[in-house]
Design a protein around this motif. Structure first.
Motif, PDB file in Angstrom:
ATOM      1  N   ALA B 146       2.072   2.837  -4.508  1.00 53.36           N
ATOM      2  CA  ALA B 146       2.974   3.004  -3.372  1.00 53.36           C
ATOM      3  C   ALA B 146       2.782   1.854  -2.385  1.00 53.36           C
ATOM      4  O   ALA B 146       3.751   1.307  -1.843  1.00 53.36           O
ATOM      5  N   ILE B 164       6.893   5.809  -2.449  1.00 53.13           N
ATOM      6  CA  ILE B 164       6.080   6.926  -2.935  1.00 53.13           C
ATOM      7  C   ILE B 164       6.815   7.622  -4.084  1.00 53.13           C
ATOM      8  O   ILE B 164       6.200   8.042  -5.068  1.00 53.13           O
ATOM      9  N   PHE B 229       0.403  10.819   1.174  1.00 56.45           N
ATOM     10  CA  PHE B 229       0.617   9.371   0.973  1.00 56.45           C
ATOM     11  C   PHE B 229       1.397   8.786   2.146  1.00 56.45           C
ATOM     12  O   PHE B 229       1.081   7.703   2.637  1.00 56.45           O
TER      13      PHE B 229
END
Lengths: 306, 296
Positions: B146, B164, B229
């Motif tokens: 990512a 992501i 994330f």
């Protein structure tokens, strides 16, 4: 064994080339002009053109990649567009810091996660099992960077026991490595628990029990030894997670490692540095998985590499 | 699963499905952890949807006179460095996090499911190519992938979602392909093929429903990962940008005021933790209820 080692090492080369290819083309094909970014908003078209020429960005893309790959073969990762220093030099200077953090963190995670998983499996569905399972779930859900900040608040600001960041003696390693370990300890505990539950219910464990062996021998020599392969696998895989976590942990603790270097390079759109650092992370990940393959042979004599 | 061999032969298809659903629902309800997770998800979603009702004011408007105030009656969670209510920003941050999580899953599903279906069903060269690309992507740990994609696409909300989301595509591809491989030789698929049903129809009507269980579980767990994330990218300053209230970015700026105002860093972290925990608890319970064979 040596043959296998050489074969496996050679087999990593196409993977690395694949990764470099992916990184190289992705970075150049998508929007955003690095020459413009480096030159700044006030730069004249001539200045931008000069930077483009310096970086070789005015050449055809396949030519740029061929040059890059040629340099790569000589471990020359180019020069940082931001600092003008060789990329390999900057990475090399920071690599030991990241490795130190990763190794200490993984050691801690194994020291905590494996016994926790074993205890949990020995008393399934007891309060201790629930406690371990829930702690593991909490660990998986906790943002590592937040835990790091909270540890700084507690141990550096309130208790004043440990430094809040930077490098120096061993005391500087404690908070970052504990933070990073929290990232993976939960996975190791969960995997240990589930594989131990499985091995403890196998026939050979029942046989060992019927032979009147002590519980310690049954757990350590029979159940745990057989559970080691999946545990080692998960440790190897979690090493990758650890590298991802290192990016965040190094930022929290101002730790001068490769993780922080990646973030700084992304913010500055320093393409050679981004490629270099991510390539090195990829290489580390591949090497760890390679090492895991060899460790299999040592812990399980049934595995032979011919 | 469409294979209802365990049901009574006299039971019609809808009745069998309803019965199975009731059984799974009962199992899910018995799982206390999953229930807690479900309630937390509900709170999270309602907070996101009702943000303007829960906090009347602009969460991004600075008020420097109230900079870094500790929790009080007026500002229950205190204020940040620009004097903005942390509670208000956490409430609106739920919107951003939910939006990102949904966007990430959408990218993962839209790209991952068709590629997984094609790879598993057709096999051969198509499968080989898709799987080698998947291998290369899986050579990077998810967060690093990512990160690399953000480096390419640039920072911001949309790119955070895409980056992501793409990092999750290989997981969906592998998951779906594995399931397809296990059902493509089933008699009902063979029968559909024998009567001349088009591949697209076979994939969508006969194979896809068999893949829905692991996809549902992966999606629930993936929502938690997406939030984690995104917060990580925001914390590093390469995700959602200020003044948008995003939990990770809030923590990123709070880092500079840890010594004077640790509360600024405390509450956004709790919000991220609870949101991720809720999806993990619910996802685990869902997996146990729907099909415990799919241990992810």
């Amino acid at each position: 064994m040596l043959n296998y080692l050489v074969k496996r090492l050679i087999s990593t080369i196409p993977v690395l080339i694949g990764i470099s290819l992916l990184l190289f083309f992705m970075l150049r094909m998508l929007p955003g002009d690095p020459a413009q970014v480096l030159a700044g908003q006030m730069a004249t078209p001539q200045e931008i053109e000069n930077i483009r020429h310096q970086l070789g960005l005015d050449r055809p893309i396949y030519e740029q990649y061929a040059i890059y790959l040629g340099h790569l073969a000589r471990f020359d990762l180019g020069r940082s567009a931001r600092t003008q220093n060789p990329v390999s030099q900057e990475i090399w200077a920071r690599l030991p810091n990241t490795l130190l953090l990763a190794v200490v963190a993984m050691g801690l995670a194994c020291l905590l996660g494996i016994p926790a998983g074993i205890i949990s499996a020995l008393r399934p569905y007891s309060w201790i099992d629930y406690a371990v399972t829930m702690t593991a779930l909490f660990g998986i859900s906790m943002p590592v960077f937040w835990l790091g900040l909270m540890l700084v608040v507690l141990f550096s600001i309130i208790l004043k026991w440990l430094p809040a960041g930077g490098t120096g003696g061993w005391q500087y390693v404690i908070l970052p490595s504990v933070t990073l370990a929290s990232f993976v300890v939960a996975f190791i505990a969960r995997m240990t628990r589930s594989t131990m539950l499985e091995t403890l219910s196998q026939d050979y464990t029942t046989t060992a029990r019927s032979k009147g062996l002590t519980e310690k021998v049954i757990v350590v020599k029979h159940a745990f030894r057989n559970a080691l392969i999946p545990i080692i696998t998960v440790v190897g895989l979690q090493f990758g997670m650890l590298l991802g976590g290192a990016v965040l942990t190094e930022t929290v603790f101002a730790w001068p490692g490769i993780g922080r270097l990646i973030v700084d390079s992304i913010l500055a759109r320093d393409y050679p540095m981004i490629q270099g650092t991510i390539l090195v992370f990829g290489l580390l990940y591949i090497l760890v998985n390679l090492a895991v393959d060899f460790i299999y042979a040592f812990v399980d004599p049934r595995i032979r590499y011919d | 699963m469409t294979d209802a061999s365990t049901e009574s032969p006299r039971m019609t298809q809808p009745a069998a499905t309803a019965s199975r659903f009731r059984r799974q629902w009962a199992k899910l309800k018995r799982n206390k952890a999953a229930l807690v997770g479900g309630v937390l998800i509900l709170v999270f979603v309602l907070t996101a949807l009702l943000a303007p009702v829960l906090y009347r004011g602009n969460p991004s408007a600075p008020n420097l006179m109230k900079s870094l105030e500790p929790p009080s009656l007026e500002n229950p969670l205190g204020t940040d460095e620009l004097g903005r209510s942390i509670l208000g920003r956490i409430i609106y941050g739920a919107r951003v996090s939910l939006l990102i999580a949904v966007g990430v899953i959408a990218v993962g599903i839209i790209l991952g499911i068709p590629l997984g279906l094609i790879s598993g069903y057709y096999g051969g060269k198509v499968d080989f190519i898709i799987q080698r690309i998947t291998d290369a992507m899986l050579a990077f740990p998810g967060f690093l992938l990512a990160l690399a994609l953000v480096a390419v696409l640039g920072i911001g909300l949309k790119n955070t979602m895409i980056s992501i989301g793409i990092s999750m595509v290989p997981i969906y591809i592998r998951l779906v392909r594995g399931c397809v491989l296990s059902v493509r030789e089933e008699i009902y698929v063979e029968a559909a093929r024998a009567v001349g049903t088009r591949d697209a129809v076979i994939l969508i009507r006969h194979i896809l429903p068999n893949v829905m269980v692991p996809i549902t579980v992966q999606t629930t767990l993936g929502m938690g990962t997406a939030i984690l994330f995104a917060a990580g990218l925001g914390f590093l300053g390469i995700g959602v940008q200020p003044p948008t209230p995003e939990w990770g970015a809030m923590l990123g700026s709070a880092r500079n005021y840890l010594f004077h105002a640790p509360h600024v860093a405390t509450f956004p972290g709790i919000a991220i933790f609870l949101a991720v925990l809720s999806f993990n608890l619910f996802g685990d319970g869902l997996r146990d209820a729907l099909d415990p064979r799919f241990k992810l």
